[in-house]
Scaffold this motif. Sequence first.
Motif, short mmCIF file in Angstrom:
data_model
loop_
_atom_site.label_atom_id
_atom_site.label_comp_id
_atom_site.label_asym_id
_atom_site.label_seq_id
_atom_site.Cartn_x
_atom_site.Cartn_y
_atom_site.Cartn_z
N UNK A 118 51.88 44.38 91.50
CA UNK A 118 51.20 44.37 90.19
C UNK A 118 50.71 42.97 89.83
N UNK A 119 51.49 41.92 90.14
CA UNK A 119 51.09 40.53 89.83
C UNK A 119 49.87 40.14 90.62
N UNK A 120 49.84 40.50 91.94
CA UNK A 120 48.65 40.16 92.75
C UNK A 120 47.42 40.88 92.23
N UNK A 121 47.63 42.14 91.79
CA UNK A 121 46.49 42.90 91.28
C UNK A 121 45.95 42.27 89.98
N UNK A 122 46.87 41.85 89.09
CA UNK A 122 46.42 41.19 87.86
C UNK A 122 45.70 39.88 88.15
#
Length: 840
Positions: free
Chosen positions: A630-634
């Motif tokens: 989720x952090x990489x996607x954000x």
Amino acid sequence: MQSDSLATLLDAGPPQPWWQRPFRGQDRIAHLAPLAAVLLFLVAIVLAFWYLRIEEMRREQEAVKRDVEYSQQRLRLRLLERQEQLMRLARDMADRELSTLQFDIRAESLVSQYPELMALSWVDAERRLRATQSSPSVSPLRQWVTDGRIKAGEVDEGFSLARDLRQPVYAQPMAVKDAEPVLYLYVPITPRAQFGGALLVEYSVEGLLRYGVPSDVLAKYAVALMDAKGKLLAGQSIPERPGLSERLPWTGKVNEFETPVSLVGNGLVLRAQAWRTSQGVVGGTLFWLVAVLAAMTTWMLIANWRQSQRRQQAQHALQAETSFRRAMENSMLTGMRALDLEGRIIYVNPAFCQMTGWSEEELIGQSEPFSYWPLEDRDELAARLTDELGGLADPAGFQMRVKRKDGSVFDARLYVSPLIDAVGKQTGWMASMTDITEPNRVRRQLSASYERFTTVLEALDASVSVAPLGSEELLFANKLYRQWFGGTTEGHLKLVVRAGTPETQLSEEGLDTVDSFVGLPLDSIATAPLAEHAEVYVERLDKWLEVRSRYLNWVDGRLAQMVIATDITARHQADELAAAQAERAQTASRLITMGEMASSVAHELNQPLTAISNYCTGMISRIKGGSISQDDLLGALEKTARQAQRAGQVVQHIRSFVKRSEPRRQWAEVPAMVDQVVELAEIDLRRRQVRLTHHVAPGLPALHVDPILIEQVLVNLIKNGAESIDVAQRATSNRLVDVRVTQRDIDLQPVVQFSVTDSGRGLSAEALERLYEAFFSTKNDGLGIGLNLCRSIVESHQGRIQAENLYNAGQVVGCRFSFWIPAGPVQGASPSDNPSKAMA
């Protein structure tokens, strides 16, 4: 006739001797001689008494001077005698070394013998007081002694001077209030040529005056001893007496003399003033006797002169009476002619003869037809002569033609009146004739000039009207005014009001408040803003008119106002068309600039779009593979959003730059405008491999401008600089455009200055002269409207733009364009003002 008879009588008789013949100016000399004699007599009397008075004052002054010099010699001899005795005492003290007791004995003998001596003091070389002997009337305490020694001051200075000179020294100390003035004598004591002290002698100034000046001098004069500043030390002084003090031109005051006492020098002055003041010449009997004789002589001379004046006046009256009539005849410019009751000429004056060319002998005795009548006018003139002899002539006169002896003809006006003799009986008819040829010619010329003037004004393509102030009367209106406004002052007054010139209406009661400018009050003439010209729109005519107004003095003396209105509808429409074309040219310039920067803009947009595509493709692949957190996607989505914002900002800047809109002035911050320009211009400069630097000074004030127009000027200047660098083919390290914004004062007004400096090839001399001309360009493919628009935009903001080359060792190394904008609101401009119209 009487004058001729008198001249004949005067010329008759035997010739007179030369000494009895009258000469030129005899009457004037006879009038002035008695007056001159009186004046000379009075001057002689005054000079004689003045000389006697001067001689009397000189004798009195010489007597005072002689007595003062004698007293000064006596006083000097007395001082010399005392000085010799004191010097012998000093020598005895130096040779025999007298004791204090012996000194007291001898000093007491001297003080008691000579009353002018107040005290004798023995002072040794160390300034110690060894012995002193004073007069019984003097206090034994000395003011100049303290603790048995001479204290510092005037006495000490005299002691030091006597020690240095080894000679007797006189000194006069400053006068002390309520103390008797004294005079000091320092006699040095020199045993074996060494200074062993001094004998200090105190003289009484009052004693010197009393015993040194002879008693007869003291009795005759007020004798006084004074110091160098004129202060009275001893004796008496006569105060100034207004009206009795007299002065000689070369010796000063009378009955007063002063001289310094030679031994003491200028420090002691002897003065004597006489008690008696001279009575003067006026008090003498001789003076009054001479004055009475002079008055009687003057009266006799004046009486003789008045008698002579009366005789001369009678003589002049007789001469004037005999020559008055002929003087009139010879001086008149109007021709005079007299007819008897039968119509014969009995008199003509020289002016009539000169006008007609006929002599008096030829005209006297003529009857009709007269020789000065033209042949073709004889019947008409004969009828007028019949009316004249019958008393039917027009009192206003009549015009006729007169023939000269040489055959030429001139216009004349004749006025006829009855000729009355001394007893009131009519003896004929008197006529006066005036040459009116020149007035007739001038009248014809004025009439022709008026016709030409009227023709020119009627043919003008401008409306001209003149009306007096405070009245609805129309003094003048040409043809075009009458076509537009009719024959009333309504149009004139409307043009005056619309042009901003004050309209003044006066009533009958208000005429007292008006000065010599008739019709214009004092307060109005001082404050009325008389516009040289104004442009007004007249709805009734559907025309734009240029109105000019000025005040003028009308022919009858009234103050009037002239209004000239010219139809400028075509010019106004042309100005509006030019403003619209300039606005379109401004937009076209921005479009051309963006067209030239299109490839760079496309490249600038391609980078964020490619980044967005890559981020999206990467996220899709990792989402499908399930390998993304989720952090990489954000983080990827945030980077994609930033790239999209960057692309949107580029598009927004380009859209706002090329968008055609009405100019709006607003308060804009300078750093924000410069950042927009830098971000927009760097796109093209990176493609050209040109480095862009900028510096904005801190604390710059906000500007009341249209920011889009100012940004357009900066973009054009930066773009021109980059193109100049390309043409000059500068090295990569020297491809630089620098933008600087600073604040300065020009003519005491704060401004914000924008400077764009490039390292190109500069401008030629011809280019600098024609830089801002429309359609002039230094580029082969240039349109020549960029810099012209830049200057128009800057000047519409009340600024200025200039260009200059940069030199290094005589070589052109670049060019700098600078323009400045006032740091405040543009006067007379609103946010909706159109700079394109201003530049037009």
